[in-house]
Design a protein around this motif. Structure first.
Motif, PDB file in Angstrom:
ATOM      1  N   UNK A  97      17.919   3.969   5.218  1.00 53.86           N
ATOM      2  CA  UNK A  97      17.146   3.841   4.121  1.00 53.86           C
ATOM      3  C   UNK A  97      16.877   5.412   3.732  1.00 53.86           C
ATOM      4  N   UNK A  98      15.723   5.767   2.920  1.00 51.73           N
ATOM      5  CA  UNK A  98      15.386   7.062   2.771  1.00 51.73           C
ATOM      6  C   UNK A  98      14.976   7.787   4.334  1.00 51.73           C
ATOM      7  N   UNK A  99      15.227   8.960   4.429  1.00 53.21           N
ATOM      8  CA  UNK A  99      14.765   9.711   5.554  1.00 53.21           C
ATOM      9  C   UNK A  99      13.488   9.517   6.144  1.00 53.21           C
ATOM     10  N   UNK A 100      12.620   9.747   5.204  1.00 47.67           N
ATOM     11  CA  UNK A 100      11.185   9.801   5.787  1.00 47.67           C
ATOM     12  C   UNK A 100      10.818   7.992   6.225  1.00 47.67           C
ATOM     13  N   UNK A 101      11.214   7.221   5.618  1.00 46.58           N
ATOM     14  CA  UNK A 101      10.933   5.845   5.945  1.00 46.58           C
ATOM     15  C   UNK A 101      11.666   5.452   7.417  1.00 46.58           C
ATOM     16  N   UNK A 152      10.756  -3.043  -6.523  1.00 51.66           N
ATOM     17  CA  UNK A 152       9.440  -3.276  -6.214  1.00 51.66           C
ATOM     18  C   UNK A 152       8.789  -2.052  -5.965  1.00 51.66           C
ATOM     19  N   UNK A 153       9.552  -0.772  -5.669  1.00 58.36           N
ATOM     20  CA  UNK A 153       9.128   0.511  -5.367  1.00 58.36           C
ATOM     21  C   UNK A 153       8.623   0.311  -4.002  1.00 58.36           C
ATOM     22  N   UNK A 154       8.717  -0.366  -3.140  1.00 59.02           N
ATOM     23  CA  UNK A 154       8.256  -0.359  -1.905  1.00 59.02           C
ATOM     24  C   UNK A 154       9.429   0.307  -1.005  1.00 59.02           C
ATOM     25  N   UNK A 155       8.864   1.127   0.141  1.00 58.02           N
ATOM     26  CA  UNK A 155      10.053   1.879   0.944  1.00 58.02           C
ATOM     27  C   UNK A 155      10.687   0.510   1.886  1.00 58.02           C
ATOM     28  N   UNK A 156      12.107   0.376   1.615  1.00 62.70           N
ATOM     29  CA  UNK A 156      12.804  -0.436   2.433  1.00 62.70           C
ATOM     30  C   UNK A 156      13.664   0.214   3.470  1.00 62.70           C
ATOM     31  N   UNK A 192       1.048  -1.218  -0.037  1.00 61.66           N
ATOM     32  CA  UNK A 192       0.005   0.140   0.105  1.00 61.66           C
ATOM     33  C   UNK A 192       0.939   1.306  -0.068  1.00 61.66           C
ATOM     34  N   UNK A 193       0.454   2.434  -0.309  1.00 63.54           N
ATOM     35  CA  UNK A 193       1.465   3.547  -0.014  1.00 63.54           C
ATOM     36  C   UNK A 193       2.124   3.614   1.070  1.00 63.54           C
TER      37      UNK A 193
END
Ligand SMILES: NC(=O)C1=CN([C@@H]2O[C@H](COP(=O)(O)OP(=O)(O)OC[C@H]3O[C@@H](n4cnc5c(N)ncnc54)[C@H](O)[C@@H]3O)[C@@H](O)[C@H]2O)C=CC1
Ligand SMILES: O=C(O)[C@H]1O[C@H](OP(=O)(O)OP(=O)(O)OC[C@H]2O[C@@H](n3ccc(=O)[nH]c3=O)[C@H](O)[C@@H]2O)[C@H](O)[C@@H](O)[C@@H]1O
Length: 419
Positions: free
Chosen positions: A162-166, A132-136, A109-110
């Motif tokens: 990972x990226x800052x937001x995740x 996959x485009x999933x935040x990992x 999901x988003x």
């Protein structure tokens, strides 16, 4: 409170599930072994981890922890923790088959974040995120078996790559632990995990080689490691010599790091040397036992004390005790072994559940796992039933005075024979 799905209910997954539930999160833990799911749903925990069983039962009672065989159900949650095995694959690097199976079960999901707790080679999380485009988020685990709950609750550090937001969102799950957080990219987190385990292995191989040097030179290994350990830059931990390092992770992770580094064009020479030294340590320990047996193991009965890879667990995976036992058996010895926690099959070692039975008729008694209770055994009683008069302590856990008082001769690691 976050909705957390966990894949895998082993040491890492079950500990994470129970501890996150205790932190107030709503946790659904998926496990492919259906019998395990049934047992855990009844609050039955078979892992001998202090405090884990009550924590699981509290989570179940509060309705914050549930178990399911349906990995897709866990994969539909906002946070999906992958805590599945990553054993050594055919090329020496980690086999990611179980992780791929978890990926296939995720219904993104988003707001989905895949949190990878399994130990995975550098590049794995970036590849998954890219394909996959999933935040990992790479969130390697540092707990020790036998201390799993304690280590989860009081970690030296929580590492999030990972990226800052995740990363911020995963950090919030752990906020109540008050632990230092290392924020980095995927690769930094993945390599940090391997680097830590490999460094522990390096330390131990070095200490074990120093112990051999002590045996040749008359230096006392305890004095040597104390001298090193009081230097704050070195620190006192992980400096106890032994029959070699083992367990489910140090051997597999050091092999995987060497293989993946080679793939990246870096020859980790020091780590290769540490692995080789560890293999030779098993040979060295077997040779000391052979010498104590009078020069030949053929037909000798040897009584082993400790079979698990370390004290505080019944885990036999890559156990140094069994590696040594294999060498003794190959040289013709008959082996009887006692371990307070092991219940599984121990190959060439006939397992007994009483130390006296392990000592009975033995030409040599050998300590291979650092169970503190071995120091409290009645060595006079063991000496009385043994055939020989020597105990080989390859963990240096016995009290020399108590052993000598029993009439047994003591052979220690890192001490010249007769000292
Ligand atoms: N055992 C330890 O002390 C530590 C282990 N690790 C790492 O964590 C990972 C897991 O290790 P452990 O917990 O020791 O393994 P484990 O073998 O104790 O447990 C793994 C569990 O995952 C289950 N499983 C396998 N495939 C699955 C799937 N597709 N979906 C759901 N469940 C699945 C297995 O049935 C098993 O119960 C490994 O990568 C390991 O290197 C990291 C730090 C500490
Ligand atoms: O990645 C993992 O799975 C884990 O691997 C190890 O934990 P563990 O396998 O439980 O075992 P350790 O306590 O590290 O012991 C490993 C081996 O080293 C030996 N050891 C340890 C310490 C020491 O001073 N001397 C020594 O011989 C132990 O007897 C054992 O055979 C690491 O300590 C954990 O931080 C890590 O999370």
């Amino acid at each position: 409170m976050a909705a957390v799905g966990i894949a895998g209910a082993g040491y890492v997954g079950l500990t994470t599930a129970a501890c996150l539930a205790a932190l107030g999160h709503d946790v659904l833990c998926a496990e492919v072994d259906e019998s395990k799911v049934a047992r855990l749903s009844r609050g039955e925990v078979t892992l001998a981890e202090p405090d884990l069983a009550p924590l699981v039962r509290d989570g179940l009672a509060a309705g914050r922890l549930r178990f399911t065989p349906d990995v897709r159900a866990a994969g539909a949650r906002e946070f999906v923790f992958a805590c599945v095995p990553t054993p050594t694959g055919p090329d020496g690097t980690a086999d990611l088959g179980a992780l791929e199976a978890v990926l296939a079960a995720i219904r993104p999901a988003p707001d989905t974040v895949l949190v990878v707790k399994s130990t995975v080679p550098v590049g794995t999380c970036a590849r998954i995120a890219g394909t996959t485009g999933i935040a990992v988020v790479s969130n390697p685990e540092f707990l020790r078996e036998g201390h799993a709950v304690h280590d989860f609750r009081h970690p030296d550090r929580v590492v999030l790559g990972g990226d800052e937001h995740a990363v911020d969102r995963v950090a919030a799950l752990y906020a109540d632990l008050g632990a230092p957080i290392v924020r980095t990219g995927h690769a930094g987190a993945e390599l940090g995990k391997y680097a830590s385990n490999a460094f522990l292995a390096l330390k131990l191989s070095y200490v074990n080689l120093l112990a051999r040097l002590c045996e040749r030179t008359g230096a006392d290994i305890d004095a040597v490691t104390r001298t090193m350990g009081l230097d704050e830059r070195i620190g006192p931990h992980f400096l106890r010599p032994g029959p070699g390092w083992g367990g489910s992770c140090l051997p597999k992770d050091t092999r995987a790091l060497v293989a993946s580094a080679a793939g990246a064009g870096v020859d980790l020479t020091v780590l290769r040397a540490a692995i080789e030294a560890n293999d030779r340590q098993y040979d060295h320990v077997a040779a000391r036992i052979r010498d104590a047996a009078g020069g030949s193991l053929d037909g000798a009965r040897i009584g082993l004390f400790g079979l698990a890879f370390k004290a505080g667990t019944g885990d036999l995976r890559d156990s140094p005790a069994l590696a040594v036992a294999g060498r003794l058996a190959a040289a013709g010895a008959t082996l009887t072994g006692y371990d307070p926690a092991v219940t599984a099959d121990t190959g060439p070692v006939q397992r007994v559940d009483d130390p006296v039975l392990a000592a009975k008729g033995a030409r040599v008694l050998v300590v291979l796992t650092e169970w503190p209770e071995f120091a409290r055994l009645d060595w006079s009683q063991l000496a009385a039933v043994a055939e020989g008069d020597v105990v080989v302590d390859m963990r240096n856990v016995l009290d020399p005075a108590a052993v000598r008082g029993s009439g047994l001769r003591l052979v220690r690691l890192g001490r010249a024979p007769g000292t």
